[in-house]
Design a protein around this motif. Structure first.
Motif, PDB file in Angstrom:
ATOM      1  N   ASP A 284      -4.693 -11.789   8.524  1.00  0.00           N
ATOM      2  CA  ASP A 284      -3.500 -12.302   9.193  1.00  0.00           C
ATOM      3  C   ASP A 284      -3.902 -13.383  10.194  1.00  0.00           C
ATOM      4  N   THR A 313      -0.458 -14.226   1.937  1.00  0.00           N
ATOM      5  CA  THR A 313       0.262 -13.850   3.155  1.00  0.00           C
ATOM      6  C   THR A 313       0.136 -12.355   3.412  1.00  0.00           C
ATOM      7  N   ARG A 314       0.311 -12.003   4.671  1.00  0.00           N
ATOM      8  CA  ARG A 314       0.289 -10.596   5.055  1.00  0.00           C
ATOM      9  C   ARG A 314       1.356  -9.807   4.306  1.00  0.00           C
ATOM     10  N   ALA A 315       2.554 -10.364   4.192  1.00  0.00           N
ATOM     11  CA  ALA A 315       3.634  -9.652   3.528  1.00  0.00           C
ATOM     12  C   ALA A 315       3.341  -9.422   2.054  1.00  0.00           C
ATOM     13  N   SER A 316       2.609 -10.336   1.424  1.00  0.00           N
ATOM     14  CA  SER A 316       2.274 -10.186   0.014  1.00  0.00           C
ATOM     15  C   SER A 316       1.152  -9.181  -0.193  1.00  0.00           C
ATOM     16  N   PRO A 319       2.698  -5.141   1.646  1.00  0.00           N
ATOM     17  CA  PRO A 319       4.154  -5.013   1.734  1.00  0.00           C
ATOM     18  C   PRO A 319       4.568  -3.705   2.384  1.00  0.00           C
ATOM     19  N   GLN A 320       5.804  -3.673   2.831  1.00  0.00           N
ATOM     20  CA  GLN A 320       6.357  -2.491   3.481  1.00  0.00           C
ATOM     21  C   GLN A 320       6.229  -1.288   2.556  1.00  0.00           C
ATOM     22  N   SER A 362       2.058   2.061   8.676  1.00  0.00           N
ATOM     23  CA  SER A 362       3.275   1.294   8.948  1.00  0.00           C
ATOM     24  C   SER A 362       4.515   2.139   8.685  1.00  0.00           C
ATOM     25  N   GLU A 500       0.708  -3.798  11.606  1.00  0.00           N
ATOM     26  CA  GLU A 500       0.058  -4.789  10.769  1.00  0.00           C
ATOM     27  C   GLU A 500      -1.147  -5.439  11.416  1.00  0.00           C
TER      28      GLU A 500
END
Length: 735
Positions: A284, A313-316, A319-320, A362, A500
């Motif tokens: 990140d 990316t962090r989201a990729s 993921p949640q 998370s 995160e």
């Protein structure tokens, strides 16, 4: 004759490391003499370590060597990547022809050998599983599925980048999934990666550099004839990148391959479905492509933001819904090389699916009246108190729920408002509470809904507090329910949910079990001096060596030098302080200044356990009026992370400290009981016994300190009966 490590099998490269032959060639291959020396040290650390589990390490896109084997002793004929590039060898990689010229020949050791050796030193039998990254993810996963089905014993998988996608796709097969114990996705672009788009045009940094070495072809020719023929490249693209956008941006036209690429959204959904098996490690805070833009002149450009590892990316990558360790400032390649990342991978491999260490990092916020959060893995006999906080100018909104130890029991949940002004009057920074019982009763009434109080009163067994940063700013150990403190008569430990931005550094391998004791460094605490001697004697009775730095010996230089000897435990008996306005300035007072978390974590080795028997050493920034609500890497850079929180982020497995100023007599009694039973029982049980001893102590003010001590980490499953004291096999890290 000097060898060429590029074309040697991994086993031969590892053999050369042991023999110290061909030093110059290996140093050039691995990036320098210092890197080579570190690899050899890791290799020595792993020799003689009995492996307890098997791990397959899958490389990422471009991470496998591709070539054609030749009879020994001739080296393999490499197409990716070797000296023949200048003569047009890259054209041989194209999948358009009727014959496939190359096959996987191993991985690039200069990227992945460090990870393999680190896992081996941590007790894992690690082996590479190279693959032809030109193929699509599904095709590669089919071969991995076949391999997994044929295994006699289960394995764990570490998949870097594209390797993570392959591993996840293989888990779709139930028989293959039954052979996998854990799957660690390291920088895997579950939601796709925009950085793959330039590779189709041959303008990706590495690809473009290699093109310049080829004197036979232009970049446009190689993009059209070679790179755009790889289904694997298309499989890395995000779902929103259309074929029309690629073509208008100058990428070669391969509509068929683009249409057949994997569905990113389906991969994310499946990863969440098998979340108990999966753990993510992501980078990140580095400039990372987040969108693709095509200009009027046909030029393609990438839009960047500091939200990933520079490639994904962090989201990729996280993921949640997945357990995740997100490392600020760690790049995509360094996710399999940096100490922080390697420590996170080891911890992920050691997470038991059925233990409290499997609780998701998370965890989603608990709404009033809701059931348990997604991703919480229940352990029999353990009650979880999940608390999320939100700050307003005048109040704190707490969302609280209880996950009972008994399976199938209802999950009480609700919300509470705590007035910041009232809390500051009852208990402010830098002071002992006037009445711990009154404080605990007030907190129990105002911070816990009635249904939660009832559930906690009736809950048996250990209590694990899962709190976010805001909720951690309350002294939960002091909370009283029906006249009894939460920490009284039971094991109670905290898991600080860093979300995160969990950790910046990783735990380094701990050598022989020894203890560093920092005793009365400022010379004005006779009780701390006696405490240091008491701890040393208790440990020596069990044959555990200690290095004691007393008074003037306790300088910053001497402390850091003692840390280089790899102590498993660091015990501090002295002064500490918490700076509410600038928490990063908080720390331990030495004879020549303050040891902050940056100083401790800057040492070459990080201990397993840090006991800070000093005032306010466990406080976090959330509970203070002067601390802002910034989070993540910005908080780290902005100095808003306190001593205990930074230690947990830095990879220290367990931290023990205090919430308010502690009496000398309380500190001595706590240390005496803690080290008297530690080794015969687990760390959390030892802390619980020490708390109980204080709670029943008749001396003035001592009983109040029974609820003063905080334990981060250290649930019994993580610290076995003697893991802290050298009598058993411990672990290097904790979530």
């Amino acid at each position: 004759m000097e060898v060429c490590p590029w074309s040697l099998p991994t086993a031969h490269v590892e053999a050369l490391l042991r023999t110290r032959a061909h030093h110059d060639a290996l140093a050039s291959y691995f990036g320098g003499a210092h890197e080579l020396a570190e690899l050899r040290e890791l290799q020595r650390a792993g020799e003689g370590v009995a492996p307890r589990a098997r791990v397959l390490l899958l490389p990422g896109m471009l991470g496998s060597k591709l070539g054609t084997p030749r009879p020994w002793p001739l080296p393999a004929k490499l197409g990716w990547v070797g000296p023949r590039i200048a003569l047009g060898a890259l054209r041989e990689l194209s999948l358009d022809g009727p014959v496939r010229l190359h096959e996987p020949m191993g991985v690039f050791e200069f990227v992945y050998l460090r990870c393999k050796l680190h896992l081996r030193a941590a007790g894992f039998a690690c082996e590479f599983w190279p693959f032809d990254w030109r193929d699509g993810v599904r095709a590669i996963a089919a071969r991995l599925t076949e391999h997994l089905r044929g295994l006699a014993q289960p394995v764990s998988i570490v998949g870097h980048s594209m390797g993570g996608l392959v591993a996840l796709a293989a888990l779709r097969d139930e028989r293959a999934r039954a052979r996998v114990e854990r799957c660690v996705l390291v920088g895997a672009p579950l939601g796709g990666a925009h950085a793959a788009a330039p590779a189709l045009r041959g303008t990706h940094g590495l690809v473009d550099w290699l093109h310049r070495l080829d004197i036979t072809s232009s970049s446009a020719d190689l993009a059209r004839e070679v790179w755009s023929s790889f289904p694997g490249v298309y499989d890395l693209l995000p779902a929103e990148v259309s074929h029309e956008l690629l073509v208008s941006g100058g990428a070669p036209s391969r509509a068929g391959l683009h249409a057949s690429r994997r569905a990113c959204a389906a991969d994310v959904a499946f990863a969440q479905e098998v979340a108990p098996l999966v753990h993510a490690v992501a980078g990140d805070c580095l400039p990372t492509p987040v969108a693709l833009r095509s200009g009027r002149d046909g030029a393609m450009s990438l839009v960047h933001a500091r939200v990933g590892d520079g490639t994904v990316t962090r989201a990729s990558a996280a993921p949640q819904g997945l357990r995740a360790a997100v490392l600020a400032g760690v790049s995509h390649t360094e996710l399999v090389r940096a100490p922080a990342a390697l420590g996170a991978i080891v911890r992920a491999l050691r997470v038991d699916q059925g233990s409290a260490r499997g609780v998701q990092q998370s965890v989603r916020p608990v709404a009033a009246g809701a059931g348990m959060s997604a991703g919480v893995v229940r352990e029999p006999g353990v009650t979880y108190l999940l608390v999320r906080g939100q700050r307003t100018p005048t109040h704190r909104l707490l969302r609280v729920s209880v996950l009972p130890a008994r399976a199938g029991a209802c999950v009480p949940a609700g919300g509470a408002l705590v007035s910041s002004e009232q809390f500051a009057r009852v208990f402010g920074p830098g002071q002992r509470p006037q009445d711990a019982a009154a404080l605990g009763d007030w907190l129990g009434e105002h911070a816990l809904p009635a249904c939660v109080r009832d559930a906690l009163h009736d809950a048996p067994g250990a209590l694990v507090l899962l709190c976010d940063r805001e909720a951690s700013g309350l002294p939960w150990e002091a909370v009283r329910v029906r006249g009894k403190a939460l920490c009284a008569g039971r094991v109670m430990t905290r898991v600080l949910e860093c979300g995160e931005e969990e950790t910046r550094r990783g735990v380094r391998a701990v050598g022989e079990q020894r203890t560093l004791i920092v005793s009365n460094p400022t010379g004005d605490l006779p009780g701390a001096a006696r405490e240091g001697e008491c701890v040393r004697e208790l440990l020596e009775r069990r044959g555990i060596a200690s290095v004691v730095l007393r008074e003037g010996e306790a300088t910053r230089a001497n402390v850091l030098a003692a840390l280089a000897a790899r102590p498993a435990i660091v015990h501090v008996a002295g002064h500490a302080f918490f700076d509410a306005g600038r928490p990063a300035r908080s720390g331990v007072r030495l004879c020549d200044g303050v040891l902050t978390s940056e100083g401790l974590l800057g040492a070459a080795h990080v201990p397993r356990l840090v006991v800070l028997n000093a005032c306010e050493s466990a406080r976090t920034r959330a509970g203070e009026a002067g601390a802002s609500g910034a989070s993540g890497a910005s908080a780290m850079r902005g100095g808003q992370v306190g001593f205990a929180e930074a230690l947990m982020r830095g990879g220290v497995q367990s931290v023990v400290g205090t919430w308010w100023p502690v009496l000398d007599s309380s500190a001595m009694e706590f240390a005496k009981v803690l080290y008297g039973v530690l080794g015969r029982t687990g760390l959390s049980e030892a802390v619980s016994a020490a708390r109980r001893a204080l709670l029943v102590d008749p001396r003035p003010g001592v009983a109040m300190d029974g609820a003063n001590y905080v334990l981060y980490g250290g649930l019994s499953g993580a610290w076995g009966a003697s893991a802290a004291c050298g009598e058993g096999e411990g672990e290097e890290g904790e979530e």
